[in-house]
Design a protein around this motif. Structure first.
Motif, PDB file in Angstrom:
ATOM      1  N   ASP A  57      47.680  21.535 -63.857  1.00 37.27           N
ATOM      2  CA  ASP A  57      46.487  22.507 -63.544  1.00 37.27           C
ATOM      3  C   ASP A  57      46.366  21.982 -61.717  1.00 37.27           C
ATOM      4  N   ASN A  61      46.833  23.450 -58.288  1.00 38.02           N
ATOM      5  CA  ASN A  61      45.651  23.662 -56.886  1.00 38.02           C
ATOM      6  C   ASN A  61      45.988  22.970 -56.082  1.00 38.02           C
ATOM      7  N   GLN A  64      47.740  24.564 -53.677  1.00 40.39           N
ATOM      8  CA  GLN A  64      47.295  26.173 -53.210  1.00 40.39           C
ATOM      9  C   GLN A  64      46.821  26.001 -52.056  1.00 40.39           C
ATOM     10  N   GLN A  65      46.165  24.849 -52.541  1.00 40.28           N
ATOM     11  CA  GLN A  65      45.235  24.450 -50.696  1.00 40.28           C
ATOM     12  C   GLN A  65      46.022  24.058 -49.757  1.00 40.28           C
TER      13      GLN A  65
END
Length: 350
Positions: A57, A61, A64-65
């Motif tokens: 995760d 995450n 994706q940022q």
């Protein structure tokens, strides 16, 4: 460049137990960068060392940022992108996936496999070790037999540092040696010993002809490596104690070699720096892996001609590797002749 992020889960044929616990399944991250009609592929696999952990995760995450931040760059701008990583304190697993993907894209752009682009000699690649996790003597013997049936094995890496103590380590090691009397053995304690136990075990293992001992002490106990090196007849390698090239000069007087893993280093760019730094410090070099698929291990295999030892076996223990890449011949993990990494998606993976 456009960045796409997907998850995939892989299962081990045989769960692997080390001093810190057991792993049977991981969910890894597949990164694809798209530019000028070409795709570059990279992978990040979760790992943990002491209080340092990079979960699936966390990696997903962060990626994706970064997607909108990287949109303005080309895969050819690796130096500028590295500064973005530093500015945003990007975890090494994320850096690894993107760096591998950019290298794959570059190789495809020029039509050459990376090992050839770097001018390396594929013929000097040494055999990879395969791993025997912590188990009872009987199960360890069975695991040796399984590997021998599955692969042309030349070297075994035996995980020690059992929670049951060094007597359990001794019994397991002797069982493995009995089952494979003609194979060369390495030992990895994954920080599972105290200094006293490490000194005792290194001397005992030397009498059995073991080649080297990896990470005998916990990360954070590096100061004790000086005494261990002085009292150990075996070469000492470090893994968990060495993430990047900046760690190497501080360790150079206390160890004989380092284990480079792409997830720790942050990719091929830093792995190459680590090789040159280690050589400048008079150290040997090993390439290792976590729960990586053929994608990451094929990436590491591109640099394999520069290594003294290889431990790139994680993909060989998967039942559902979605990728194909490096070939295994005579116990050696060899990159192929396809451009970039030479990795393809296997539609038959389940």
């Amino acid at each position: 460049m456009q960045v796409e992020v997907d998850l995939f889960t892989v299962n081990k044929r045989f769960p692997l137990t080390i001093s810190r616990g057991t792993t049977a399944q991981t969910t890894n991250v597949w990164v694809r960068i798209l530019q000028d009609g070409l795709e570059g592929w990279g992978e990040a696999s979760p790992f943990g060392v002491g209080n340092h952990s990079q979960s699936t995760d966390t990696i997903k995450n962060c990626l994706q940022q970064l997607v909108p931040v990287l949109d303005k760059f080309s895969p050819l701008q690796r130096q500028e992108i590295e500064q973005v990583f530093i500015k945003h304190q990007v975890p090494s697993g994320v850096r690894a996936a993107l760096d591998i993907a950019m290298h794959d894209w570059l190789g495809k752009r020029v039509g050459l496999p990376l090992w050839q682009l770097w001018g390396l000699d594929r013929n000097v690649i040494v055999p990879t070790s395969v791993t025997i996790g912590i188990n009872s003597p009987e199960v360890a013997k069975a695991r040796v037999r399984d590997w021998l049936q599955h692969l042309d094995v030349r070297l075994l890496k035996v995980k020690l540092g059992s929670p049951d103590g060094i007597e359990a380590d001794r019994k397991m090691l002797l069982a493995v040696k009995e089952e494979a009397p003609n194979l060369e053995l390495f030992v990895d304690a994954n920080g599972g010993w105290s200094l006293t136990d490490a000194i005792e075990m290194c001397n005992w293992l030397a009498d059995l002809g073991i080649k080297y001992v990896e990470q005998p002490l916990l990360r954070g106990q590096e100061k004790s490596l000086a005494e261990l090196k002085e009292r150990s007849p075996l070469p000492i390698f470090v893994d968990e104690s060495c993430f990047t090239s900046s760690d190497i000069p501080h360790l150079a007087n206390y160890v004989d070699g380092i284990n480079i893993k792409l997830m720790k280093s942050g990719g091929l760019t830093e792995a190459m720096r680590m090789v040159h730094t280690a050589r400048a410090c008079g150290l040997q070099v090993m390439f290792g892996c976590y729960s990586d698929s053929s994608l990451s291990n094929t990436a590491a295999a591109q640099l394999a001609p520069l290594a003294d030892y290889l431990d790139l076996d994680s993909h060989l223990n998967l039942t559902d590797d979605p990728f194909t890449g490096a070939l295994v011949k005579e116990g050696r993990v060899l990159p192929n002749d396809l451009p970039g990494l030479g990795v393809q998606y296997s539609a038959s993976a389940t």
